[in-house]
Design an enzyme around this catalytic site. Structure first.
Site, mmCIF file in Angstrom:
data_model
loop_
_atom_site.group_PDB
_atom_site.id
_atom_site.type_symbol
_atom_site.label_atom_id
_atom_site.label_comp_id
_atom_site.label_asym_id
_atom_site.label_seq_id
_atom_site.Cartn_x
_atom_site.Cartn_y
_atom_site.Cartn_z
ATOM 1 N N SER A 127 34.130 34.316 47.179
ATOM 2 C CA SER A 127 34.726 33.896 45.912
ATOM 3 C C SER A 127 35.905 32.954 46.138
ATOM 4 O O SER A 127 36.573 32.997 47.179
ATOM 5 C CB SER A 127 35.176 35.124 45.129
ATOM 6 O OG SER A 127 36.145 35.818 45.876
ATOM 7 N N GLU A 187 32.428 31.529 36.508
ATOM 8 C CA GLU A 187 31.152 31.639 37.211
ATOM 9 C C GLU A 187 30.467 32.940 36.745
ATOM 10 O O GLU A 187 31.119 33.973 36.639
ATOM 11 C CB GLU A 187 31.438 31.700 38.719
ATOM 12 C CG GLU A 187 30.207 31.547 39.569
ATOM 13 C CD GLU A 187 30.547 31.537 41.065
ATOM 14 O OE1 GLU A 187 31.575 32.109 41.460
ATOM 15 O OE2 GLU A 187 29.755 30.968 41.827
ATOM 16 N N ALA A 194 29.828 41.185 54.646
ATOM 17 C CA ALA A 194 30.185 41.855 53.389
ATOM 18 C C ALA A 194 29.872 43.350 53.487
ATOM 19 O O ALA A 194 28.898 43.750 54.128
ATOM 20 C CB ALA A 194 29.401 41.236 52.243
ATOM 21 N N GLU A 214 33.514 27.965 51.752
ATOM 22 C CA GLU A 214 32.389 27.750 50.829
ATOM 23 C C GLU A 214 32.617 28.723 49.688
ATOM 24 O O GLU A 214 32.393 29.924 49.832
ATOM 25 C CB GLU A 214 31.054 28.079 51.515
ATOM 26 C CG GLU A 214 30.677 27.147 52.632
ATOM 27 C CD GLU A 214 30.326 25.751 52.155
ATOM 28 O OE1 GLU A 214 30.233 25.523 50.932
ATOM 29 O OE2 GLU A 214 30.179 24.879 53.021
ATOM 30 N N CYS A 247 25.960 30.540 44.542
ATOM 31 C CA CYS A 247 27.069 29.657 44.158
ATOM 32 C C CYS A 247 26.561 28.322 43.646
ATOM 33 O O CYS A 247 27.296 27.593 42.997
ATOM 34 C CB CYS A 247 28.054 29.489 45.298
ATOM 35 S SG CYS A 247 27.241 29.144 46.841
ATOM 36 N N LYS A 297 32.961 39.242 60.201
ATOM 37 C CA LYS A 297 33.006 40.416 59.322
ATOM 38 C C LYS A 297 32.037 40.176 58.170
ATOM 39 O O LYS A 297 32.272 39.305 57.326
ATOM 40 C CB LYS A 297 34.414 40.629 58.752
ATOM 41 C CG LYS A 297 34.525 41.978 58.042
ATOM 42 C CD LYS A 297 35.528 42.005 56.929
ATOM 43 C CE LYS A 297 35.032 41.360 55.679
ATOM 44 N NZ LYS A 297 33.875 42.019 55.037
#
Ligand code: ADP
Length: 473
Positions: free
Chosen positions: A221, A377, A168, A242, A276, A166
Site C-alpha cells: 500500500s 483504491e 505478507a 510499487e 494495483c 519478508k
C-alpha cells in the site's frame, strides 16, 4: 523461516487460513526483529562471494530455479488458490508469470554492461562499471504471493546482491515454497533469506535502520510504502516502491462498446479486483454508455463467486474481513450519493459462502467525483462507471488522482490513442489492451504509485550501482 541456508523450525508460530473456507492451512514461525537482524548479517556475510561469482554462474542458478518452478507449477498453483483464494486457472497463470522473471533475469544477468566514455584529456580514460548495490531487504504483498517475490528476488540475485525477504502475513506458505525452490536450485547459504512474521512492524524497522541493508524494495500500500521510504531516508538507502493505483479505463465513442465492456469485465475482476493495476474509474463516452453498460451488466451478472478450486467460479474471496468492509463502505457511499446499482452490491453468504470473504461482482454507474470510490483504491470486485463528454475533460479527470500506476484507453482512432497515451500521467498504459504486463516490460508507477521499475531491462538496474573510474595513463 530460512536464514543462512537453514530452515528454522523452533519457536512461536502464527496460523495461516484459507480465505474461501476459513480452513486452517498450517502455521509458520513468527519472526522477531532479532531474526531479521541475523538474516541481514547472513546476507552481508554471503555478499562478497556471491558478487564475485561470474554472471554465468548466477544465471545458471536462476535457470535452474525457473525449471523447478515450472515443474512444480500445478502444486504451487493449488497452494496459491488455497492460501490466497484466486481461481486455480489464475494461479496457474501467476506461477508462469513468476517463473518468467526467473528466466528473464537469468538472461539479463549476462547483460550487465559497462561503458567507456571519451575524455577531453588525451591522457585520461573513463570507465563506467556496474556493481551490485549490496544487501537488499524486500517486503512483498499477498495479492500476487509468488510473482511479487520473483520480480524482486530474480533481478537482485542476478545483479549479485544478497536478499532478506519478508512476505505478507496472509501468504507465507507460497513464500516458503519459493524459498524451497531457491534452496533446491543450489542458491548458496545466506544469499537469499526469508523472515516470516505476524507483525511486520519490527521487521520493517530493522530493514530500514540496519546499516548493512543498502536497498529496500517494497510492494504494497502507498501508506506503508511512504512510511518505509521515510524510515529508510536517514541512511539514504536506495528504495524501490510499487504502491497503490487508481487506474482510469477510458472508452471513447469510436471504440466498439461491446469489445470494451468485455475487456473491462476481464481485467476488473481479475484476482477479485485485488490488483494495483485494476481499473478503478471506468470512463465511458456518453454516446455509447447504454450499449456498454448493457454488455457489462450482463457479463458481470454471470461472474460466479466461490472457492477458486471449483473451475465454475470466476471470482475468489477477498483476502480478509477488513477488505470486505472497505469494499462495502465504498459501494454504500456511492449509492447514498446517487450512483446506480446494476448488479451485485453485497456480501455473499448463501451456498456455503458464509465462512469465506465473498463479495458479489458489482457494477455501479453514474459515479461522480464526490464519492469515495472515485478517489480511494477499491481493491475489490466493483466496476465503477463514470460518464464523460469530451477528450480533454476525460484526460483531466483521469489525471486527477495522486496515483499514477496503470491506465487503459479504448479507441480506434490512432491519433487520439497517441495523444491520450502521451497526456496520461501513468507508468503503464494499455491501448485496446487489458494486459500490458510482462517480465520483459517495465512495471511501475508515477506520482504516489511508486519509485523505480520492475521487470525488463530497467528491473536489474534497480539493484546496480554505477561506479566511474577515471584513469590517467
Ligand atoms: P495491504 O493493505 O495490501 O495488506 P500492506 O502495505 O499493508 O498492504 O502490506 C504489504 C506488505 O507490507 C506486507 O508484507 C505487510 O506485512 C507489509 N507491511 C505492512 N506494514 C509494515 C510495516 N510497518 N513495516 C514493514 N512492512 C509492513
Amino acid at each position: 523461516m530460512y536464514i543462512d541456508g537453514q530452515w528454522l523450525s523452533d519457536g512461536p508460530s502464527f496460523p495461516v487460513y484459507n480465505p474461501a473456507t476459513g480452513e486452517h492451512l498450517g502455521d509458520v514461525l513468527d519472526g522477531t526483529r532479532e531474526h531479521a537482524a541475523s538474516a541481514i548479517a547472513a546476507a552481508d556475510k554471503a555478499m562478497k562471494e556471491w558478487a564475485a561469482k561470474s554472471a554465468y554462474e548466477r544465471s545458471a542458478l536462476l535457470y535452474k530455479a525457473h525449471e523447478l518452478m515450472m515443474a512444480q507449477r500445478p502444486a504451487l498453483a493449488e497452494l496459491m488458490t488455497q492460501e490466497q483464494g484466486k481461481p486455480l486457472k489464475a494461479s496457474l497463470n501467476e506461477v508462469k508469470y513468476a517463473a518468467d522473471f526467473l528466466l528473464w533475469f537469468a538472461e539479463e544477468a549476462k547483460r550487465v554492461y559497462g561503458e567507456t566514455i571519451p575524455s577531453a584529456r588525451s591522457d585520461q580514460r573513463f570507465l563506467v562499471h556496474k556493481q551490485p548495490v549490496g544487501v537488499v531487504a524486500a517486503v512483498t504483498p499477498w495479492n500476487y504471493p509468488i510473482s511479487m517475490l520473483t520480480r524482486k528476488l530474480a533481478p537482485a540475485l542476478a545483479a549479485g546482491c544478497t536478499v532478506v525477504l519478508k512476505p505478507a502475513e496472509s501468504t507465507p506458505l507460497c513464500a516458503k515454497a519459493v524459498f524451497q525452490i531457491l534452496h533446491e536450485a543450489g542458491v548458496p547459504a545466506g544469499v537469499a533469506n526469508m523472515v516470516t512474521a505476524s507483525d511486520p512492524k519490527p521487521i520493517g524497522e530493522e530493514f530500514c535502520t540496519n546499516q548493512l541493508v543498502r536497498k529496500l524494495t517494497f510492494t504494497g500500500s502507498t501508506a506503508v510504502g511512504k512510511h518505509l521510504a521515510q524510515a529508510a531516508a536517514p541512511q539514504l538507502k536506495r528504495v524501490s516502491m510499487e504502491l497503490g493505483g487508481h487506474a482510469p479505463f477510458i472508452v471513447f465513442d469510436d471504440a466498439d462498446p461491446v469489445h470494451a465492456a468485455k475487456g473491462v469485465s476481464l481485467v476488473k475482476f481479475l484476482n477479485t479486483g485485488q490488483a494495483c493495476i485494476s481499473p478503478n474509474r471506468i470512463f465511458v463516452q456518453r454516446s455509447i454508455l447504454e450499449p456498454f453498460l448493457e454488455t457489462l451488466a450482463a457479463r458481470v451478472g454471470k461472474l460466479l463467486a466461490g472457492n477458486g478450486m471449483d473451475p465454475a467460479n470466476a471470482i475468489g474471496p477477498l483476502i480478509n474481513e477488513a477488505a470486505i468492509s472497505k469494499v462495502d463502505r465504498q459501494v454504500r457511499d456511492a449509492l447514498d450519493k446517487g450512483a446506480t446499482l446494476h448488479t451485485g452490491g453485497s456480501r455473499l453468504t448463501d451456498n456455503g459462502l458464509d465462512k469465506g470473504c465473498f463479495y458479489g461482482a458489482t457494477l455501479i454507474s453514474n459515479v461522480a467525483p464526490d464519492m469515495l470510490i472515485y478517489r480511494e483504491e477499491t481493491f475489490g470486485p466493483v466496476a465503477a462507471v463514470v460518464p464523460f463528454d469530451d477528450e480533454d475533460d476525460v484526460v483531466a479527470m483521469a489525471n486527477d488522482t495522486d496515483y499514477g500506476l496503470a491506465a487503459y484507453i479504448y479507441t480506434q482512432n490512432l491519433s487520439r490513442a497517441m495523444r491520450t497515451f502521451e497526456q496520461l500521467n501513468f507508468g503503464i498504459i494499455g491501448i485496446n489492451d487489458i494486459n500490458p504486463t510482462s517480465a520483459a516490460a517495465p512495471f511501475g508507477g508515477m506520482k504516489e504509485s511508486g519509485l523505480g521499475r520492475e521487470g525488463a531491462r530497467e528491473g536489474i538496474d534497480e539493484y546496480l550501482e554505477t561506479k566511474l573510474g577515471g584513469f590517467s595513463i
